[in-house]
Motif scaffolding. Sequence first.
Motif, PDB file in Angstrom:
ATOM      1  N   LEU A  47       0.834  -1.197   0.000  1.00 47.44           N
ATOM      2  CA  LEU A  47       0.000   0.000   0.000  1.00 47.44           C
ATOM      3  C   LEU A  47       0.868   1.247   0.000  1.00 47.44           C
ATOM      4  CD1 LEU A  47      -2.751  -0.973   2.614  1.00 47.44           C
ATOM      5  CD2 LEU A  47      -2.990  -0.878   0.145  1.00 47.44           C
ATOM      6  N   GLY A  48       1.930   1.231   0.820  1.00 46.88           N
ATOM      7  CA  GLY A  48       2.802   2.396   0.905  1.00 46.88           C
ATOM      8  C   GLY A  48       3.504   2.705  -0.400  1.00 46.88           C
ATOM      9  N   ILE A  49       3.764   1.680  -1.206  1.00 46.96           N
ATOM     10  CA  ILE A  49       4.411   1.895  -2.499  1.00 46.96           C
ATOM     11  C   ILE A  49       3.414   2.344  -3.564  1.00 46.96           C
ATOM     12  CG2 ILE A  49       5.591   0.700  -4.398  1.00 46.96           C
ATOM     13  CD1 ILE A  49       6.984  -1.022  -2.290  1.00 46.96           C
ATOM     14  N   ALA A  69     -11.137  -1.888 -11.235  1.00 48.95           N
ATOM     15  CA  ALA A  69      -9.794  -2.454 -11.126  1.00 48.95           C
ATOM     16  C   ALA A  69      -9.484  -2.864  -9.688  1.00 48.95           C
ATOM     17  CB  ALA A  69      -8.759  -1.451 -11.628  1.00 48.95           C
ATOM     18  N   SER A  70      -9.878  -2.027  -8.753  1.00 52.64           N
ATOM     19  CA  SER A  70      -9.632  -2.317  -7.343  1.00 52.64           C
ATOM     20  C   SER A  70     -10.326  -3.600  -6.912  1.00 52.64           C
ATOM     21  CB  SER A  70     -10.109  -1.155  -6.465  1.00 52.64           C
ATOM     22  OG  SER A  70     -10.138  -1.515  -5.109  1.00 52.64           O
ATOM     23  N   LEU A  71     -11.591  -3.736  -7.261  1.00 53.31           N
ATOM     24  CA  LEU A  71     -12.360  -4.912  -6.830  1.00 53.31           C
ATOM     25  C   LEU A  71     -11.872  -6.188  -7.498  1.00 53.31           C
ATOM     26  CD1 LEU A  71     -14.804  -5.175  -4.845  1.00 53.31           C
ATOM     27  CD2 LEU A  71     -14.092  -2.866  -5.404  1.00 53.31           C
ATOM     28  N   LEU A  72     -11.470  -6.108  -8.765  1.00 57.16           N
ATOM     29  CA  LEU A  72     -10.958  -7.300  -9.438  1.00 57.16           C
ATOM     30  C   LEU A  72      -9.658  -7.785  -8.797  1.00 57.16           C
ATOM     31  CD1 LEU A  72     -11.701  -6.450 -13.192  1.00 57.16           C
ATOM     32  CD2 LEU A  72     -12.900  -8.085 -11.720  1.00 57.16           C
ATOM     33  N   LEU A  73      -8.768  -6.844  -8.450  1.00 54.74           N
ATOM     34  CA  LEU A  73      -7.526  -7.214  -7.775  1.00 54.74           C
ATOM     35  C   LEU A  73      -7.807  -7.808  -6.396  1.00 54.74           C
ATOM     36  CD1 LEU A  73      -5.225  -4.172  -8.691  1.00 54.74           C
ATOM     37  CD2 LEU A  73      -4.837  -6.563  -9.332  1.00 54.74           C
ATOM     38  N   SER A  74      -8.736  -7.187  -5.676  1.00 53.92           N
ATOM     39  CA  SER A  74      -9.086  -7.693  -4.348  1.00 53.92           C
ATOM     40  C   SER A  74      -9.673  -9.097  -4.433  1.00 53.92           C
ATOM     41  CB  SER A  74     -10.076  -6.739  -3.670  1.00 53.92           C
ATOM     42  OG  SER A  74      -9.493  -5.472  -3.437  1.00 53.92           O
ATOM     43  N   PRO A  85      -1.658 -22.911   0.336  1.00 55.24           N
ATOM     44  CA  PRO A  85      -1.263 -23.991   1.250  1.00 55.24           C
ATOM     45  C   PRO A  85      -0.065 -23.638   2.130  1.00 55.24           C
ATOM     46  CG  PRO A  85      -0.343 -24.404  -0.906  1.00 55.24           C
ATOM     47  CD  PRO A  85      -1.105 -23.105  -1.008  1.00 55.24           C
ATOM     48  N   GLY A  86       0.679 -22.592   1.761  1.00 57.88           N
ATOM     49  CA  GLY A  86       1.896 -22.263   2.494  1.00 57.88           C
ATOM     50  C   GLY A  86       2.182 -20.783   2.516  1.00 57.88           C
ATOM     51  N   PHE A  87       3.296 -20.408   3.141  1.00 52.40           N
ATOM     52  CA  PHE A  87       3.629 -19.000   3.359  1.00 52.40           C
ATOM     53  C   PHE A  87       3.837 -18.244   2.047  1.00 52.40           C
ATOM     54  CE2 PHE A  87       6.920 -15.731   3.745  1.00 52.40           C
ATOM     55  CZ  PHE A  87       6.318 -14.871   4.656  1.00 52.40           C
ATOM     56  N   GLU A  88       4.572 -18.839   1.092  1.00 52.41           N
ATOM     57  CA  GLU A  88       4.939 -18.115  -0.130  1.00 52.41           C
ATOM     58  C   GLU A  88       3.707 -17.673  -0.916  1.00 52.41           C
ATOM     59  OE1 GLU A  88       6.174 -20.969   0.833  1.00 52.41           O
ATOM     60  OE2 GLU A  88       8.270 -20.470   1.317  1.00 52.41           O
ATOM     61  N   LEU A  89       2.772 -18.595  -1.140  1.00 51.48           N
ATOM     62  CA  LEU A  89       1.574 -18.253  -1.908  1.00 51.48           C
ATOM     63  C   LEU A  89       0.684 -17.285  -1.129  1.00 51.48           C
ATOM     64  CD1 LEU A  89       0.383 -18.902  -4.651  1.00 51.48           C
ATOM     65  CD2 LEU A  89      -0.982 -20.705  -3.604  1.00 51.48           C
ATOM     66  N   LEU A  90       0.626 -17.449   0.185  1.00 53.99           N
ATOM     67  CA  LEU A  90      -0.158 -16.529   1.006  1.00 53.99           C
ATOM     68  C   LEU A  90       0.437 -15.125   0.956  1.00 53.99           C
ATOM     69  CD1 LEU A  90      -2.463 -16.069   2.997  1.00 53.99           C
ATOM     70  CD2 LEU A  90      -0.946 -16.783   4.847  1.00 53.99           C
ATOM     71  N   MET A  91       1.764 -15.032   0.959  1.00 51.93           N
ATOM     72  CA  MET A  91       2.426 -13.736   0.862  1.00 51.93           C
ATOM     73  C   MET A  91       2.102 -13.065  -0.480  1.00 51.93           C
ATOM     74  SD  MET A  91       4.518 -11.764   2.636  1.00 51.93           S
ATOM     75  CE  MET A  91       3.869 -10.221   2.009  1.00 51.93           C
ATOM     76  N   MET A  92       2.110 -13.854  -1.559  1.00 50.29           N
ATOM     77  CA  MET A  92       1.758 -13.321  -2.875  1.00 50.29           C
ATOM     78  C   MET A  92       0.320 -12.809  -2.893  1.00 50.29           C
ATOM     79  SD  MET A  92       1.676 -15.328  -6.539  1.00 50.29           S
ATOM     80  CE  MET A  92       3.299 -16.026  -6.223  1.00 50.29           C
ATOM     81  N   ALA A  93      -0.573 -13.576  -2.281  1.00 46.93           N
ATOM     82  CA  ALA A  93      -1.978 -13.182  -2.231  1.00 46.93           C
ATOM     83  C   ALA A  93      -2.150 -11.868  -1.471  1.00 46.93           C
ATOM     84  CB  ALA A  93      -2.813 -14.279  -1.576  1.00 46.93           C
ATOM     85  N   ARG A  94      -1.399 -11.700  -0.391  1.00 48.11           N
ATOM     86  CA  ARG A  94      -1.483 -10.466   0.398  1.00 48.11           C
ATOM     87  C   ARG A  94      -1.075  -9.254  -0.429  1.00 48.11           C
ATOM     88  NH1 ARG A  94      -4.186  -9.832   4.753  1.00 48.11           N
ATOM     89  NH2 ARG A  94      -2.593  -8.842   6.030  1.00 48.11           N
ATOM     90  N   VAL A  95      -0.064  -9.414  -1.263  1.00 51.03           N
ATOM     91  CA  VAL A  95       0.396  -8.315  -2.113  1.00 51.03           C
ATOM     92  C   VAL A  95      -0.672  -7.945  -3.135  1.00 51.03           C
ATOM     93  CG1 VAL A  95       2.097  -7.643  -3.859  1.00 51.03           C
ATOM     94  CG2 VAL A  95       2.845  -8.835  -1.794  1.00 51.03           C
ATOM     95  N   ILE A  96      -1.319  -8.942  -3.733  1.00 49.35           N
ATOM     96  CA  ILE A  96      -2.382  -8.672  -4.714  1.00 49.35           C
ATOM     97  C   ILE A  96      -3.565  -7.988  -4.036  1.00 49.35           C
ATOM     98  CG2 ILE A  96      -3.984  -9.716  -6.357  1.00 49.35           C
ATOM     99  CD1 ILE A  96      -1.961 -11.997  -6.718  1.00 49.35           C
ATOM    100  N   GLN A  97      -3.928  -8.470  -2.851  1.00 50.79           N
ATOM    101  CA  GLN A  97      -5.008  -7.826  -2.100  1.00 50.79           C
ATOM    102  C   GLN A  97      -4.685  -6.358  -1.847  1.00 50.79           C
ATOM    103  OE1 GLN A  97      -5.182 -10.341   1.401  1.00 50.79           O
ATOM    104  NE2 GLN A  97      -7.183 -11.118   0.810  1.00 50.79           N
TER     105      GLN A  97
END
Length: 463
Positions: A47-49, A69-74, A85-97
């Motif tokens: 968000l800060g970036i 665009a915002s809702l589709l990304l969310s 299933p694990g940290f890496e994919l969850l971290m990626m999902a958090r960035v997209i959210q």
Amino acid sequence: MISLLLSGFIGMFNETALNVALSDLINLFHITAATAQWLTTGYLLTLGILVPVSGLFLQWFTTRQLFTASLLLSLLGTAVATVAPGFELLMMARVIQAAGVALILPLMFHTVLVIIPPEKRGGTYGLIGLVLVVAPAVGPTLSGLLIEHLSFNWIFGLSLPVLAFSLWFGMRYMQNISMITKPKIDIYSLILSTLGFGGLVFALSGAGEGEGGLGSPKVVIPLIVGLLALLIFAVRQLRMKQPMMDLRAFKQPMFTIGTVNLMIAVMVMMAAMLMLPMYLIRGLGLNAFSAGLILLPGGIVNAIMQPIMGRLFDKMGPRWVVPAGLALISVVLWLLSGITTTTTITPIIALHTFLMIGISMVWMPSQANGLNQLPPSLYPHGSAIMNTVQQVAGAIGTAVAVSIMSVGMSSFLKQTTDQADPADEALALTAGIQHVFEMAIVVAIVGFVISLFMKRVRVSEQK
């Protein structure tokens, strides 16, 4: 506004929903506390970036385009988190959210600036505050319940239908209210902004992983790079005819004071919302659901107080509301710095509740009074600046809190004979959290002194 508020609700829910789950995720993914907190810090860092670019987005794209665009990304990020299933994919999902939320929050505040007259904005911001803090209020309790009986993935799965409804509702009823001017996009400003905010938060987060602490090269080098990039970024923005983020907004003194007080309030709140669940779960031995229930009253009170403080601001201005709030925050933090493993639940509930009351007295009044002093030409930039500060302050607050806590734990354990003793580990964690609240007291007192210079911005003062 209904569409924007509903989307903002889910954005704030996702921002804090994992706080009570961090302890479980540390064990589930076999990661350190400093790594786990990146699920929160990484979300805020994204968000800060991206939020600094929102001023350009608001001038390049229509309201409906940005909302879609915002809702589709969310939706995409939340769907990935639901099956992660694990940290890496969850971290990626958090960035997209976070990329989706980076669009919706500035759009929401900009919409208020465009359609609500200044003398009524306090009440409107209070309504926004109510909606946005309800999510963090119910988030820990709901997340704790889901973790106890299902899995962390369900925290995100429940958000999917709400986001889908919000997208449908917005596409059907939302109107375009932004003025499209399409200013030039400066690639160098984008790079400097990313390096600046990214380097700063990366450095502070790295400090919590040990290995030399604040003096280690992995902290010092990105910190220097980040600060230099932000300095060059600021100079470049002031020299550009069409800056990505017009920092001339800081020439307005009430905007500057309001931004600083907003930053302090966010840092304190995010640090407390991260530390208290850790203390309750790993220090007192409670489960995630119980920790969520303990923090629920404070969140509900904060939600109720937001519109009340907004109306008080409209009637009386910020001069007494904000200083009183920071004074209350300082006292509560002082009391929280004395918590131990024998502290009972009742004082924790009371202190957390009063802390949330204090934050409600600072957050929206500071933001509304600061934005009210800006001329209409600076609305997109003022909204972008405040939202950037809010998100970066949250990232800094969580990163610094974990760093101080880790250093405090390490110092405590060095004085024990058996560092593997679970009892000593709980004592060490509590000692580290005490240090976090002690540092927060200093920050709150600085904010109190600054708030004494606040004065109400009248509509007639706008140029």
